[in-house]
Design an enzyme around this catalytic site. Structure first.
Site, mmCIF file in Angstrom:
data_model
loop_
_atom_site.group_PDB
_atom_site.id
_atom_site.type_symbol
_atom_site.label_atom_id
_atom_site.label_comp_id
_atom_site.label_asym_id
_atom_site.label_seq_id
_atom_site.Cartn_x
_atom_site.Cartn_y
_atom_site.Cartn_z
ATOM 1 N N HIS A 84 0.812 -1.208 0.000
ATOM 2 C CA HIS A 84 0.000 0.000 0.000
ATOM 3 C C HIS A 84 0.855 1.271 0.000
ATOM 4 O O HIS A 84 0.629 2.137 -0.832
ATOM 5 C CB HIS A 84 -1.069 0.044 1.089
ATOM 6 C CG HIS A 84 -1.943 1.221 0.834
ATOM 7 N ND1 HIS A 84 -2.932 1.228 -0.110
ATOM 8 C CD2 HIS A 84 -1.876 2.484 1.290
ATOM 9 C CE1 HIS A 84 -3.456 2.432 -0.206
ATOM 10 N NE2 HIS A 84 -2.832 3.223 0.637
ATOM 11 N N TYR A 140 1.668 5.440 -2.446
ATOM 12 C CA TYR A 140 1.971 6.841 -2.115
ATOM 13 C C TYR A 140 3.340 7.241 -2.625
ATOM 14 O O TYR A 140 3.584 8.418 -2.907
ATOM 15 C CB TYR A 140 1.782 7.097 -0.616
ATOM 16 C CG TYR A 140 0.309 7.019 -0.334
ATOM 17 C CD1 TYR A 140 -0.529 8.033 -0.782
ATOM 18 C CD2 TYR A 140 -0.260 5.897 0.231
ATOM 19 C CE1 TYR A 140 -1.892 7.941 -0.651
ATOM 20 C CE2 TYR A 140 -1.631 5.797 0.368
ATOM 21 C CZ TYR A 140 -2.446 6.820 -0.073
ATOM 22 O OH TYR A 140 -3.790 6.720 0.032
ATOM 23 N N HIS A 146 -9.593 0.818 -11.387
ATOM 24 C CA HIS A 146 -9.293 1.812 -10.351
ATOM 25 C C HIS A 146 -7.864 2.341 -10.481
ATOM 26 O O HIS A 146 -7.637 3.541 -10.556
ATOM 27 C CB HIS A 146 -9.519 1.195 -8.968
ATOM 28 C CG HIS A 146 -8.769 1.891 -7.873
ATOM 29 N ND1 HIS A 146 -9.165 3.102 -7.373
ATOM 30 C CD2 HIS A 146 -7.642 1.569 -7.209
ATOM 31 C CE1 HIS A 146 -8.317 3.496 -6.440
ATOM 32 N NE2 HIS A 146 -7.376 2.588 -6.322
ATOM 33 N N PHE A 147 -6.875 1.429 -10.529
ATOM 34 C CA PHE A 147 -5.527 1.986 -10.405
ATOM 35 C C PHE A 147 -4.973 2.555 -11.715
ATOM 36 O O PHE A 147 -3.951 3.222 -11.694
ATOM 37 C CB PHE A 147 -4.555 1.043 -9.697
ATOM 38 C CG PHE A 147 -4.275 -0.264 -10.361
ATOM 39 C CD1 PHE A 147 -3.681 -0.330 -11.598
ATOM 40 C CD2 PHE A 147 -4.567 -1.455 -9.697
ATOM 41 C CE1 PHE A 147 -3.396 -1.538 -12.196
ATOM 42 C CE2 PHE A 147 -4.287 -2.675 -10.286
ATOM 43 C CZ PHE A 147 -3.704 -2.710 -11.535
ATOM 44 N N HIS A 148 -5.673 2.341 -12.826
ATOM 45 C CA HIS A 148 -5.251 3.114 -13.998
ATOM 46 C C HIS A 148 -5.686 4.574 -13.882
ATOM 47 O O HIS A 148 -5.150 5.436 -14.583
ATOM 48 C CB HIS A 148 -5.771 2.493 -15.297
ATOM 49 C CG HIS A 148 -4.953 1.306 -15.725
ATOM 50 N ND1 HIS A 148 -5.233 0.032 -15.306
ATOM 51 C CD2 HIS A 148 -3.841 1.212 -16.495
ATOM 52 C CE1 HIS A 148 -4.327 -0.796 -15.808
ATOM 53 N NE2 HIS A 148 -3.466 -0.108 -16.522
ATOM 54 N N ARG A 167 -9.594 -10.139 -13.289
ATOM 55 C CA ARG A 167 -8.392 -9.518 -13.811
ATOM 56 C C ARG A 167 -7.349 -10.612 -14.008
ATOM 57 O O ARG A 167 -7.587 -11.766 -13.636
ATOM 58 C CB ARG A 167 -7.874 -8.448 -12.839
ATOM 59 C CG ARG A 167 -7.356 -9.036 -11.539
ATOM 60 C CD ARG A 167 -6.946 -7.979 -10.531
ATOM 61 N NE ARG A 167 -5.621 -7.435 -10.829
ATOM 62 C CZ ARG A 167 -4.831 -6.880 -9.904
ATOM 63 N NH1 ARG A 167 -5.223 -6.830 -8.650
ATOM 64 N NH2 ARG A 167 -3.665 -6.393 -10.243
ATOM 65 N N ARG A 168 -6.194 -10.269 -14.552
ATOM 66 C CA ARG A 168 -5.067 -11.197 -14.675
ATOM 67 C C ARG A 168 -5.475 -12.532 -15.284
ATOM 68 O O ARG A 168 -5.054 -13.586 -14.819
ATOM 69 C CB ARG A 168 -4.469 -11.458 -13.300
ATOM 70 C CG ARG A 168 -3.903 -10.229 -12.650
ATOM 71 C CD ARG A 168 -3.329 -10.515 -11.307
ATOM 72 N NE ARG A 168 -2.260 -9.576 -11.009
ATOM 73 C CZ ARG A 168 -1.630 -9.509 -9.847
ATOM 74 N NH1 ARG A 168 -1.965 -10.326 -8.888
ATOM 75 N NH2 ARG A 168 -0.681 -8.654 -9.653
HETATM 76 C C1 HEM Z 1 -0.925 2.502 -22.786
HETATM 77 C C2 HEM Z 1 -1.489 2.578 -21.607
HETATM 78 C C3 HEM Z 1 -1.982 1.381 -20.829
HETATM 79 C C4 HEM Z 1 -2.766 0.333 -21.238
HETATM 80 C C5 HEM Z 1 -3.374 0.118 -22.611
HETATM 81 C C6 HEM Z 1 -2.921 -0.561 -20.112
HETATM 82 C C7 HEM Z 1 -3.673 -1.739 -20.107
HETATM 83 C C8 HEM Z 1 -3.768 -2.629 -19.056
HETATM 84 C C9 HEM Z 1 -4.624 -3.790 -18.995
HETATM 85 C C10 HEM Z 1 -5.613 -4.202 -20.087
HETATM 86 C C11 HEM Z 1 -4.413 -4.405 -17.802
HETATM 87 C C12 HEM Z 1 -5.165 -5.600 -17.219
HETATM 88 C C13 HEM Z 1 -4.657 -6.908 -17.603
HETATM 89 C C14 HEM Z 1 -5.271 -8.046 -16.811
HETATM 90 O O1 HEM Z 1 -5.555 -7.945 -15.605
HETATM 91 O O2 HEM Z 1 -5.460 -9.118 -17.430
HETATM 92 C C15 HEM Z 1 -3.389 -3.662 -17.109
HETATM 93 C C16 HEM Z 1 -2.859 -3.993 -15.878
HETATM 94 C C17 HEM Z 1 -1.989 -3.196 -15.168
HETATM 95 N N1 HEM Z 1 -1.549 -1.921 -15.532
HETATM 96 FE FE1 HEM Z 1 -1.892 -0.978 -17.280
HETATM 97 N N2 HEM Z 1 -2.228 -0.042 -19.059
HETATM 98 C C18 HEM Z 1 -1.647 1.151 -19.454
HETATM 99 C C19 HEM Z 1 -0.878 2.010 -18.681
HETATM 100 C C20 HEM Z 1 -0.489 1.757 -17.384
HETATM 101 C C21 HEM Z 1 0.283 2.666 -16.574
HETATM 102 C C22 HEM Z 1 0.772 4.045 -17.020
HETATM 103 C C23 HEM Z 1 0.493 2.031 -15.384
HETATM 104 C C24 HEM Z 1 1.245 2.503 -14.168
HETATM 105 C C25 HEM Z 1 2.028 3.520 -14.101
HETATM 106 C C26 HEM Z 1 -0.135 0.723 -15.460
HETATM 107 C C27 HEM Z 1 -0.097 -0.232 -14.469
HETATM 108 C C28 HEM Z 1 -0.712 -1.464 -14.524
HETATM 109 C C29 HEM Z 1 -0.595 -2.478 -13.497
HETATM 110 C C30 HEM Z 1 0.224 -2.352 -12.201
HETATM 111 C C31 HEM Z 1 -1.392 -3.565 -13.903
HETATM 112 C C32 HEM Z 1 -1.618 -4.859 -13.131
HETATM 113 C C33 HEM Z 1 -0.664 -5.920 -13.513
HETATM 114 C C34 HEM Z 1 -0.996 -7.203 -12.778
HETATM 115 O O3 HEM Z 1 -2.172 -7.506 -12.583
HETATM 116 O O4 HEM Z 1 -0.027 -7.877 -12.373
HETATM 117 N N3 HEM Z 1 -0.734 0.599 -16.674
HETATM 118 N N4 HEM Z 1 -3.021 -2.576 -17.885
HETATM 119 CU CU LIG Z 2 -3.904 -0.162 -0.781
#
Ligand code: HEM
Ligand SMILES: [Cu+2]
Length: 559
Positions: free
Chosen positions: A228, A232, A379-381, A442-443
């Site tokens: 968590h 921050y 949420h976190f996006h 997710r994932r």
């Molecule tokens: C081009 C921009 C982006 C696209 C199209 C995108 C798309 C996605 C998608 C579709 C997932 C979900 C995949 C799943 O759960 O099966 C994901 C997960 C995630 N994204 Fe992004 N994202 C973008 C930018 C970002 C940025 C800027 C960050 C952080 C600075 C970020 C952090 C994450 C994280 C931490 C996960 C989770 C990974 C996991 O579950 O292990 N994303 N993203």
């Molecule tokens: Cu948290």
């Protein structure tokens, strides 16, 4: 005079940190688009279903850990040296922490991507949360360890600079930007100790075969003890920009320096004793301690609400200085065509939406509704993926001319870029939230299970998948625009003659003299923070290790 003229060596360090950050952003963003397209079911050609998890780990690690931390290091190096008006004590030391972080990040990334090449022994499909029983190649954990140690030394560098300044200025208040960097780093030392123990004591020896088993509950708890506060660590540099640069970009001055200090102290105190809110469904943690974590989490809303107030008040002040009138009419006077301003303002707006969905995550009872569904990335996006990421990009527009001495190139692309990101994220995040309510996990590369059909709450499942893919593609386009502008500015050097950025930051409307000196007592706040952590974690952690450090263990899930 630009920053680069006053501090040429530090400008180089800021530049290199930001360039690594933005390179990671580019690669990670490409993976994001691939994920969004893969999940539609129509565009599966990019990666095989199993490789989806390699790509997802790369996306999470490169963006949530590598991009954010390097961006923070760039911004804080700039902020500390600028606000103390003195360079870092030693370029060699700065290159040491930068080098450690870079080597660590490259090791982790190469190990992850090795998973795409069957001939290579490397792999780390463990997702960016990397907890047991999933196991990665030792090089992944070793890379993470180097990366974290590098970030610690970066903090040491800012503290050293501050102590030297303190020697020359014994009675002055800590300048605001330095205050923010130091409180953030104190929070980081306290919280990253958890993940350091997890990696060095458990996961690395386990992956090397030195110990046979680890306790998944204990290692997960250590992860979330850090997991968590790390959010921050992503957000505080964005707040740092919103408090110190955004008021100026709006044409005004920061509304209140004391409120900004209170906010950063509150983050130091409250960021860590809340980690159990990521473990609401974990057995083995007493419900009462989950409840305490929830209560602390709700208190954590306070600094964010204070920030919303202070930052909007500063923007309103700026707009009124520019002739804005009326209750909301002043909004029109803000410089919406200035990319640095628009990026920060749109990031702040999205953060408000992310705050609302975050409250749902934090509620112990409603969390079950959305746990591990696409709601969570929805949420976190909004938070790290936009509040932090878009702010860092916006800061890049403002800072790159100052740290390179070159004018911003491709200004018209820069002007539309924040809006492109905003539109893409509105689509992707909205559809992810709704898909989560429909129960879509997710994932999961291909979430189709026998005898389960997902029911869209609003709209249909294929419509939501399509919206995620379209939003993701627009986001990637926004990223390409950004990279063209930044790398164009860096490489297309036009010399220092026509800099269009004025780097001066005006004094706040209400300065530090309006707050008690105790706010600057970093030792006191660190002690209170540690006390709160002992109260929140002491008993549950001692119960977890009372049956032995490595038991009850768990066989690894090979990846
Ligand atoms: C081009 C921009 C982006 C696209 C199209 C995108 C798309 C996605 C998608 C579709 C997932 C979900 C995949 C799943 O759960 O099966 C994901 C997960 C995630 N994204 Fe992004 N994202 C973008 C930018 C970002 C940025 C800027 C960050 C952080 C600075 C970020 C952090 C994450 C994280 C931490 C996960 C989770 C990974 C996991 O579950 O292990 N994303 N993203
Ligand atoms: Cu948290």
């Amino acid at each position: 005079m630009a920053y680069v003229d006053d501090f040429p060596t530090d400008a180089r360090i800021v530049r290199w940190n930001m360039l690594v950050a933005f390179t990671a952003l580019g690669i990670g963003g490409l993976f994001g688009m691939i994920q969004g397209l893969h999940r539609t079911g129509y565009f599966r050609g990019f990666v095989s279903s199993a490789d989806y998890y390699t790509v997802l780990t790369g996306h999470g690690v490169l963006l949530a850990l590598v991009f954010t931390t390097f961006a923070l290091c760039g911004l804080f190096t700039w902020g500390v040296t600028r606000s103390l008006d003195r360079p870092l004590p030693s370029a060699r030391f700065a290159m040491t922490w930068f080098g450690l972080m870079l080597v660590g990040a490259v090791m982790a990334a190469v190990t992850i991507l090795g998973g795409l090449v069957p001939q290579m022994p490397l792999n780390a499909d463990v997702l960016y949360t990397f907890y047991a029983p999933m196991k990665a190649h030792p090089a992944f954990y070793a890379g993470l360890a180097l990366f974290i140690v590098g970030s610690w030394l970066a903090g040491v560098d800012w503290f050293r600079t501050y102590w030297r300044w303190r020697g020359d200025n014994p009675d002055q208040r800590i300048p605001l930007q330095t205050f923010m960097a130091l409180t953030t780093m104190l929070m980081w030392y306290i919280s990253s100790a958890g993940v350091a123990v997890e990696v060095l004591v458990f996961l690395l020896p386990w992956s090397l075969g030195l110990i046979q088993q680890v306790d998944p509950l204990l290692t997960r708890t250590l992860f979330w003890y850090f997991g968590h506060p790390v959010v921050y660590f992503w957000l505080m540099p964005a707040y740092f920009i919103w408090y110190t640069v955004l008021p100026k970009l709006s044409g005004g001055r920061l509304f209140s320096d004391p409120l900004a200090r209170v906010v950063f102290v509150l983050f130091l105190l409250l960021s860590t004793p809340v980690g159990f809110h990521h473990q609401y469904v974990d057995p083995g943690i007493p419900e009462g301690f989950k409840f305490i974590a929830m209560t602390n989490t709700m208190f954590l809303l306070l600094p964010s609400l204070l920030t919303a107030f202070t930052v909007v008040a500063s923007m309103e002040h700026g707009a009124r200085q520019r002739g804005g009138e009326g209750r909301l009419g002043w909004l029109r006077e803000l410089p919406w065509d200035e990319p640095a301003f628009a990026g920060c303002a749109l990031a702040g707006l999205m953060f408000a939406a992310g705050g609302f969905s975050g409250m749902i995550n934090a509620g112990m009872n409603i969390n079950y509704l959305i746990h591990n569904t696409l709601w969570v990335p929805g949420h976190f996006h909004l938070t790290v993926g936009t509040a932090s990421a878009l702010t860092f990009m916006a800061a890049g527009y403002w800072l790159f001319p100052q740290i390179t001495g070159n004018r911003l190139r491709f200004r018209s692309l820069a002007t539309i870029q924040p809006y492109v990101w905003f539109i893409g994220m509105t689509l992707m995040s909205n559809a992810m939230h709704r898909a989560g309510l429909a129960g879509i996990p997710r994932r999961t590369a291909e979430p189709q299970y026998d005898s389960i059909t997902f029911q869209g709450v609003v709209g249909g499942v294929s419509e939501m998948r399509l919206q995620i893919a379209i939003g993701g593609t627009i986001l990637f386009l926004g990223l390409v625009l950004f990279l063209i502008v930044i790398f164009g500015t860096w490489l297309g050097g036009s010399g220092n003659d026509s800099l269009r950025v004025n780097g001066a930051i005006p004094a706040p409307l209400s300065g530090p003299e309006h707050s008690p000196r105790i706010l600057d007592n970093l030792k006191l706040w660190t002690a209170v923070a540690i006390l709160l952590i002992v109260l929140a974690y002491g008993l549950p952690l001692s119960a977890m290790i009372s049956d032995g450090l490595f038991a009850p263990g768990s066989p690894p899930i090979p990846v």
